[in-house]
Design a protein around this motif. Structure first.
Motif, PDB file in Angstrom:
ATOM      1  N   ASP A   9      -3.665 -10.299 -11.066  1.00  0.00           N
ATOM      2  CA  ASP A   9      -3.778 -11.542 -11.828  1.00  0.00           C
ATOM      3  C   ASP A   9      -3.598 -12.755 -10.939  1.00  0.00           C
ATOM      4  OD1 ASP A   9      -1.133 -10.635 -11.519  1.00  0.00           O
ATOM      5  OD2 ASP A   9      -0.389 -12.028 -13.041  1.00  0.00           O
ATOM      6  N   GLU A  10      -3.060 -12.571  -9.730  1.00  0.00           N
ATOM      7  CA  GLU A  10      -2.857 -13.703  -8.827  1.00  0.00           C
ATOM      8  C   GLU A  10      -4.114 -13.882  -7.961  1.00  0.00           C
ATOM      9  OE1 GLU A  10      -0.126 -15.747  -7.953  1.00  0.00           O
ATOM     10  OE2 GLU A  10       0.958 -15.137  -9.774  1.00  0.00           O
ATOM     11  N   SER A  12      -4.500 -15.801  -5.412  1.00  0.00           N
ATOM     12  CA  SER A  12      -4.210 -15.856  -3.971  1.00  0.00           C
ATOM     13  C   SER A  12      -4.150 -14.456  -3.382  1.00  0.00           C
ATOM     14  CB  SER A  12      -2.901 -16.597  -3.732  1.00  0.00           C
ATOM     15  OG  SER A  12      -1.849 -15.929  -4.406  1.00  0.00           O
ATOM     16  N   ILE A  13      -3.599 -13.551  -4.106  1.00  0.00           N
ATOM     17  CA  ILE A  13      -3.513 -12.162  -3.635  1.00  0.00           C
ATOM     18  C   ILE A  13      -4.911 -11.562  -3.559  1.00  0.00           C
ATOM     19  CG2 ILE A  13      -2.654  -9.851  -4.225  1.00  0.00           C
ATOM     20  CD1 ILE A  13      -0.155 -11.235  -5.341  1.00  0.00           C
ATOM     21  N   SER A  16      -6.639 -13.139  -0.550  1.00  0.00           N
ATOM     22  CA  SER A  16      -6.188 -12.699   0.786  1.00  0.00           C
ATOM     23  C   SER A  16      -6.578 -11.251   1.045  1.00  0.00           C
ATOM     24  CB  SER A  16      -4.698 -12.901   0.940  1.00  0.00           C
ATOM     25  OG  SER A  16      -4.009 -12.314  -0.136  1.00  0.00           O
ATOM     26  N   LEU A  17      -6.461 -10.433  -0.016  1.00  0.00           N
ATOM     27  CA  LEU A  17      -6.878  -9.026   0.122  1.00  0.00           C
ATOM     28  C   LEU A  17      -8.380  -8.932   0.403  1.00  0.00           C
ATOM     29  CD1 LEU A  17      -4.850  -7.090  -2.630  1.00  0.00           C
ATOM     30  CD2 LEU A  17      -4.816  -6.683  -0.164  1.00  0.00           C
ATOM     31  N   GLY A  19     -10.103 -11.123   1.851  1.00  0.00           N
ATOM     32  CA  GLY A  19     -10.286 -11.555   3.242  1.00  0.00           C
ATOM     33  C   GLY A  19     -10.093 -10.427   4.223  1.00  0.00           C
ATOM     34  N   ILE A  20      -8.892  -9.763   4.135  1.00  0.00           N
ATOM     35  CA  ILE A  20      -8.601  -8.745   5.156  1.00  0.00           C
ATOM     36  C   ILE A  20      -9.532  -7.542   5.024  1.00  0.00           C
ATOM     37  CG2 ILE A  20      -6.184  -9.418   5.598  1.00  0.00           C
ATOM     38  CD1 ILE A  20      -5.463  -6.889   3.851  1.00  0.00           C
ATOM     39  N   GLY A  81       5.394  -5.630  -7.281  1.00  0.00           N
ATOM     40  CA  GLY A  81       6.395  -6.478  -6.651  1.00  0.00           C
ATOM     41  C   GLY A  81       7.788  -6.068  -7.062  1.00  0.00           C
ATOM     42  N   LYS A 102       4.920  -4.894  -2.954  1.00  0.00           N
ATOM     43  CA  LYS A 102       4.697  -6.277  -2.555  1.00  0.00           C
ATOM     44  C   LYS A 102       5.970  -6.802  -1.923  1.00  0.00           C
ATOM     45  CE  LYS A 102       1.282  -7.578  -6.016  1.00  0.00           C
ATOM     46  NZ  LYS A 102       1.052  -8.299  -7.276  1.00  0.00           N
ATOM     47  N   PRO A 103       6.054  -7.758  -1.057  1.00  0.00           N
ATOM     48  CA  PRO A 103       4.820  -8.371  -0.490  1.00  0.00           C
ATOM     49  C   PRO A 103       4.061  -7.402   0.411  1.00  0.00           C
ATOM     50  CG  PRO A 103       6.799  -9.215   0.586  1.00  0.00           C
ATOM     51  CD  PRO A 103       7.266  -8.313  -0.488  1.00  0.00           C
ATOM     52  N   LEU A 104       2.741  -7.440   0.291  1.00  0.00           N
ATOM     53  CA  LEU A 104       1.901  -6.472   1.015  1.00  0.00           C
ATOM     54  C   LEU A 104       1.833  -6.871   2.499  1.00  0.00           C
ATOM     55  CD1 LEU A 104      -1.005  -6.458  -1.572  1.00  0.00           C
ATOM     56  CD2 LEU A 104       0.875  -4.809  -1.409  1.00  0.00           C
ATOM     57  N   SER A 105       1.829  -5.821   3.298  1.00  0.00           N
ATOM     58  CA  SER A 105       1.606  -6.106   4.731  1.00  0.00           C
ATOM     59  C   SER A 105       0.257  -5.491   5.128  1.00  0.00           C
ATOM     60  CB  SER A 105       2.740  -5.525   5.573  1.00  0.00           C
ATOM     61  OG  SER A 105       2.373  -4.300   6.127  1.00  0.00           O
TER      62      SER A 105
ATOM     63  N   LYS B 517       7.843 -12.444  -4.733  1.00  0.00           N
ATOM     64  CA  LYS B 517       7.070 -11.477  -3.950  1.00  0.00           C
ATOM     65  C   LYS B 517       5.571 -11.716  -4.076  1.00  0.00           C
ATOM     66  CE  LYS B 517      10.162  -7.564  -3.702  1.00  0.00           C
ATOM     67  NZ  LYS B 517      10.415  -6.253  -4.269  1.00  0.00           N
ATOM     68  N   LEU B 520       4.504 -14.248  -1.713  1.00  0.00           N
ATOM     69  CA  LEU B 520       4.737 -13.769  -0.345  1.00  0.00           C
ATOM     70  C   LEU B 520       3.570 -12.928   0.156  1.00  0.00           C
ATOM     71  CD1 LEU B 520       8.513 -12.742  -0.185  1.00  0.00           C
ATOM     72  CD2 LEU B 520       7.385 -14.675   0.941  1.00  0.00           C
ATOM     73  N   THR B 521       2.918 -12.235  -0.758  1.00  0.00           N
ATOM     74  CA  THR B 521       1.820 -11.335  -0.358  1.00  0.00           C
ATOM     75  C   THR B 521       0.684 -12.093   0.354  1.00  0.00           C
ATOM     76  OG1 THR B 521       2.411  -9.880  -2.154  1.00  0.00           O
ATOM     77  CG2 THR B 521       0.216  -9.597  -1.212  1.00  0.00           C
ATOM     78  N   PRO B 522       0.156 -13.142  -0.295  1.00  0.00           N
ATOM     79  CA  PRO B 522      -0.907 -13.843   0.437  1.00  0.00           C
ATOM     80  C   PRO B 522      -0.430 -14.476   1.735  1.00  0.00           C
ATOM     81  CG  PRO B 522      -0.450 -14.892  -1.680  1.00  0.00           C
ATOM     82  CD  PRO B 522       0.329 -13.640  -1.629  1.00  0.00           C
ATOM     83  N   GLN B 524       1.942 -13.401   3.783  1.00  0.00           N
ATOM     84  CA  GLN B 524       2.050 -12.313   4.759  1.00  0.00           C
ATOM     85  C   GLN B 524       0.660 -11.851   5.230  1.00  0.00           C
ATOM     86  OE1 GLN B 524       4.511 -10.745   6.344  1.00  0.00           O
ATOM     87  NE2 GLN B 524       4.757  -8.604   5.678  1.00  0.00           N
ATOM     88  N   LEU B 525      -0.168 -11.592   4.212  1.00  0.00           N
ATOM     89  CA  LEU B 525      -1.508 -11.070   4.542  1.00  0.00           C
ATOM     90  C   LEU B 525      -2.298 -12.077   5.370  1.00  0.00           C
ATOM     91  CD1 LEU B 525      -2.642  -9.240   1.281  1.00  0.00           C
ATOM     92  CD2 LEU B 525      -1.951  -8.243   3.468  1.00  0.00           C
ATOM     93  N   GLN B 528      -0.877 -12.230   8.914  1.00  0.00           N
ATOM     94  CA  GLN B 528      -1.243 -11.023   9.669  1.00  0.00           C
ATOM     95  C   GLN B 528      -2.740 -10.999   9.970  1.00  0.00           C
ATOM     96  OE1 GLN B 528       0.452  -8.049   7.147  1.00  0.00           O
ATOM     97  NE2 GLN B 528       2.348  -7.966   8.377  1.00  0.00           N
ATOM     98  N   ARG B 529      -3.511 -11.501   9.015  1.00  0.00           N
ATOM     99  CA  ARG B 529      -4.963 -11.547   9.255  1.00  0.00           C
ATOM    100  C   ARG B 529      -5.295 -12.477  10.412  1.00  0.00           C
ATOM    101  NH1 ARG B 529      -9.411 -13.877   5.055  1.00  0.00           N
ATOM    102  NH2 ARG B 529     -11.280 -13.132   6.181  1.00  0.00           N
TER     103      ARG B 529
END
Lengths: 141, 726
Positions: A9-10, A12-13, A16-17, A19-20, A81, A102-105, B517, B520-522, B524-525, B528-529
């Motif tokens: 639902d976020e 930004s997540i 970013s996901l 993206g990677i 999370g 979460k937070p995901l690395s 959290k 924090l995920t974006p 961190q990601l 790291q990206r």
């Protein structure tokens, strides 16, 4: 090219996901809710689904149950999370391949995806082998 | 005299009835004396002597009979009473009657009657004698006249006739007759007023006697009348011895006085005869009277006893029945023999007995009901007392005057006071004055509340600790809605309140974990990206990109750890109790800490009787570790830490204490000590004691903190020694 469906639902997540994973050469589709995810899997079959547990509307575990009802062999990695061991165990029972916190690395996500893909591949191989060997096996219908 | 005898007799008999009878008889004697003047004393007394002696007999007989046949005391008394009434009446009646009879008989034989009779007889006789004398006289006169005038001669006969007629008219004579010596009737002259009656025959005896020279008078009855005859001879002028004729003068008495005289004489004779037996008559009358009187007395006595028996027997039965009723036998039912007043009485008695029986049954059943309801009430009261004593809520009641009437055990425990010291006292004197305004406000609210009840959460400091009570005030009213007082019920919400705060904190922790959290995920990601894509492009000298991305990643990790610890508290798993020994867990924890802190003196005093109980080993170990951490932080470099376990068999409770001689905790911090994120330490998350408190609460235990003497802190943990899994 492998197709990964990201459900969170976020924004930004998701972003970013996206993206990677794009960097790594995956094709991605995005869904912000469980309902959206279920809609998508009606038309396309993703190789893997990254599914958040805590979402408004139907939550991750319920979505997972419904996905497995439609596509029993679907690979799903759960993200949470505030995941407890209980929810992790429950998710595994429901058929999730992995459970990442979460937070995901980046490393963890990629490793988990690789593992899942490997499992998927093994399952496929297993199935193919089973199909190949089927004539030799007694009819189990 | 007779009364005296009677009185003497009765007095001698010396019975109360006798005395009464004596009095009565004296009174009758007075009555008798009233009659006495009109009768002869002697006759009266002779008549009444019989009656008195008879009376005596009668009394003797009756007293004997009554004592024999009446049987009971009541009937004897009633018989005597009845008898005495009768005897009194008959006494009087008999004497009065006897007196009356005597006087009447005396009156019959009065001398005046006799004298009157005699005199009347004499009058009649005198009249007759007179008439005879007259007749003789007139006859003499006529005879002499006839002799003198020689009227008997044949020639002188008319003269004779004339003389006789004249004399008859002159002397108003009845009949005048003149007879010759030859028995020849010469003249007869009769009074014309007289009825024609038989006349004297010339040849009859009187004429013959007259002619013989006898002068006499004679009374001859003619029918109803009498003729009084005077017969006189007529002498010759020449020879006086020679009788020449007879003159007869008759007086006519129209009604025979003679007969009357005879009747009178007979009457007198009769009277005399009767008089001679007067005493006998009187006696016989009195005897008859007395006999009748006796019969009446006997009848009356019999009737009296019969009546008395008709009264006394039912009354005796009534008396017996009453005695039985008095002794408690209510099943008695008397037979109704008559429809008179006694019958009514017996019916009423039966009805009364039935009513009594009915009411006794009702009373008995009511009594039983009352007893059972009393028992029930007692049972209920006992039950209520037990409930009141064992209920965990504190209950205090105050009467309308503000005096404390009830303080239950929980109230004593919660408020740490002794009920005996405050009961009966005014609550305003018991409560410290600084809390009175609060209490008064509550009471005011209660007064204005519509439902008569007020709830309020109150924080009350008791001893060193602050308790949170839910206070419930309710007005007590009786059935008539009268104010009876107030009942105060308060629950110790301290633990609940803490648990609620804990639950709230857990929810907050979960949300915070999620909310932190997720962003924090974006971060961190993204970091790291960046590193993955662009790190190679920078030369080895240029550390900025590397350092910055690393810093971001590290700080995200740091944040993640913080949030994770927070989450650990928030998502503390439910207790998984198993059979463990607390002493073993303490030893384990000590083994971890003792070697690492050589400067701190760990002193253990463990109760060896501690039984195995059910608790979550890991969680309790965490509690001990957290308390050790806390104590070590408090004592600093050097100090002493006491750890002890005590088992209370009666309360089935294990007490674990960890005491230090460190810096101690200020009083104001004590109440907040177990809240999350409250920390007096510069380092630390502030979750240690919160986790301890949560675990102990989850194990249904209590944790409190006290000041150690002379300094430091004691943490006291009380855990129920439940051998079961519950």
């Amino acid at each position: 090219m492998k197709n990964i469906l990201i459900v969170d639902d976020e924004q930004s997540i998701r972003q970013s996901l996206d993206g990677i994973l794009s960097d790594e050469g995956f094709q991605t589709s995005l869904a912000s809710t469980g309902e959206e995810c279920l809609e998508i899997i009606q038309t396309e079959t993703p190789d893997l689904i990254l599914l958040d547990i805590w979402m408004p509307g139907i939550d991750g575990l319920e979505t997972l149950t419904r996905i497995k009802r439609i596509l029993p062999a679907q690979l799903v990695i759960m993200m949470s999370g505030h995941g407890t061991i209980e929810t992790a165990v429950k998710a595994t029972h429901l058929g999730a391949v992995d459970f990442i916190e979460k937070p995901l690395s980046l490393e963890k996500v990629l490793l988990s995806i690789q593992n899942a893909m490997k499992i998927g591949q093994l399952v496929e191989e297993n199935k193919a082998l089973k199909r190949k060997n089927r004539p030799r096996l007694p009819d189990d219908r | 005299m007779a009364f005296n005898i009677l009185c003497n007799y009765l007095t001698d008999s010396s019975s109360p009835t006798g005395a009464k009878a004596c009095r009565v008889n004296l009174s009758t004697a007075h009555q008798q004396q009233y009659y006495r003047p009109c009768c002869h004393q002697s006759e009266y007394s002779s008549g009444s002597t019989f009656s008195v002696s008879d009376f005596q007999k009668c009394i003797q007989t009756d007293s004997g009979t009554s004592s024999r046949c009446a049987g009971g005391k009541a009937s004897k008394q009633a018989g005597w009473g009845f008898y005495s009434t009768f005897s009194r009446t008959y006494d009087a009646a008999v004497f009065v009657s006897a007196g009356f009879i005597s006087s009447s008989i005396d009156n019959w034989f009065n001398n005046q009657v006799e004298r009157a009779l005699d005199e009347s007889l004499e009058v009649a006789q005198t009249y007759y004698r007179n008439s005879e004398a007259n007749a003789l006289y007139y006859a003499d006169q006529l005879s002499q006249r006839i002799q003198k005038n020689k009227l008997l001669n044949e020639d002188n006969l008319p003269q004779l006739r004339e003389l006789i007629i004249n004399k008859q008219e002159e002397y108003n004579l009845g009949i005048v007759e003149v007879f010759s010596a030859t028995h020849e009737e010469l003249v007869r002259v009769a009074n014309p007023k007289l009825p024609i009656i038989e006349i004297t025959a010339a040849t009859s005896d009187p004429v013959r006697e007259g002619l013989q020279g006898i002068r006499f008078s004679q009374i001859t009855p003619v029918g109803q009348a009498d003729l009084i005859r005077g017969i006189v001879p007529i002498l010759s002028n020449w020879n006086p011895k020679d009788i020449v004729g007879v003159v007869v003068v008759n007086y006519y008495v129209p009604y025979s006085l003679i007969n009357k005289m005879k009747e009178i004489s007979e009457s007198v004779d009769q009277y005399k005869i009767t008089r001679s037996i007067k005493g006998q008559i009187q006696q016989s009358y009195v005897i008859v009277l007395l006999l009748i009187a006796l019969i009446i007395i006997f009848l009356a006595t019999w009737f009296g006893f019969h009546l008395a028996r008709g009264i006394t027997v039912p009354i005796q039965e009534l008396a017996t029945a009453t005695t039985r009723i008095a002794s408690g036998d209510l099943d008695i039912q008397l037979q109704t023999r008559s429809t008179d007043e006694i019958g009514t009485l017996v019916n009423a008695f039966n009805k009364m007995t039935a009513d009594l029986r009915q009411s006794r049954i009702e009373v008995n059943s009511a009594n039983q009901e009352l007893q059972s309801s009393n028992l029930e009430l007692d049972r209920r009261r006992n039950y209520m007392e037990i409930v009141l004593a064992n209920v965990t809520a504190g209950v205090i009641s105050i009467d309308r005057n503000g005096h404390l009437t009830t303080v239950n055990k929980s109230a004593e425990n919660l408020l740490m006071m002794n009920a005996d010291k405050v009961i009966g006292k005014d609550f305003r004197t018991v409560i410290p004055s600084r809390y009175l305004p609060t209490i008064m406000n509550l009471l005011k609210k209660l007064f204005y509340s519509e439902r008569g009840t007020v709830h309020q959460q109150m924080s009350v400091p008791i001893g060193n600790e602050k308790y949170t009570f839910m206070v419930n005030l309710t007005t007590l009213r009786d059935n008539n809605n009268n104010f009876m007082g107030t009942v105060v019920v308060f629950d110790d919400l301290t633990q609940l309140y803490k648990a609620q705060r804990m639950a709230a904190w857990r929810e907050v922790a979960r949300r915070i974990a999620h909310e932190i959290k997720n962003p924090l995920t974006p971060i961190q990601l993204s970091a790291q990206r960046l590193r993955r894509r662009y790190l190679e492009r920078f030369s080895d000298d240029d550390h900025v990109f590397d350092d910055c991305t690393k810093m971001i990643s590290d700080q995200v990790d740091e944040l993640k750890n913080l949030v994770n610890e927070f989450s650990n508290f928030a998502r503390m798993p439910a207790t998984k109790p198993s059979a463990n020994n607390l002493n073993a867990v303490i030893e384990e924890a000590l083994a971890l800490y003792q070697p690492a802190h050589k400067n701190i003196n760990f002193i253990k005093s463990l109760d060896l009787k501690l039984p195995d109980t059910y608790f979550d080993r890991e969680q309790i170990k965490r509690v001990i570790i957290n308390l050790f951490e806390n104590a070590i932080a408090a004592v600093g470099e050097k100090g002493r830490i006491d750890v002890s376990s005590i088992y209370n068999q009666e309360l089935k409770m294990i007490t674990l204490t960890v005491a230090d001689d460190g810096c101690g905790i200020p009083p104001e911090d004590k109440t907040r000590l177990f809240e999350p994120y409250f920390s007096t330490k510069k380092t630390g998350t502030g979750l240690g004691l919160a986790i301890v408190s949560t675990i102990i609460t989850d194990h249904n235990g209590y944790i409190r903190v006290r000041d150690n003497s002379p300094e430091g802190t004691i943490f006291i943990i009380e855990l129920p020694a439940t051998p079961s899994n519950s």
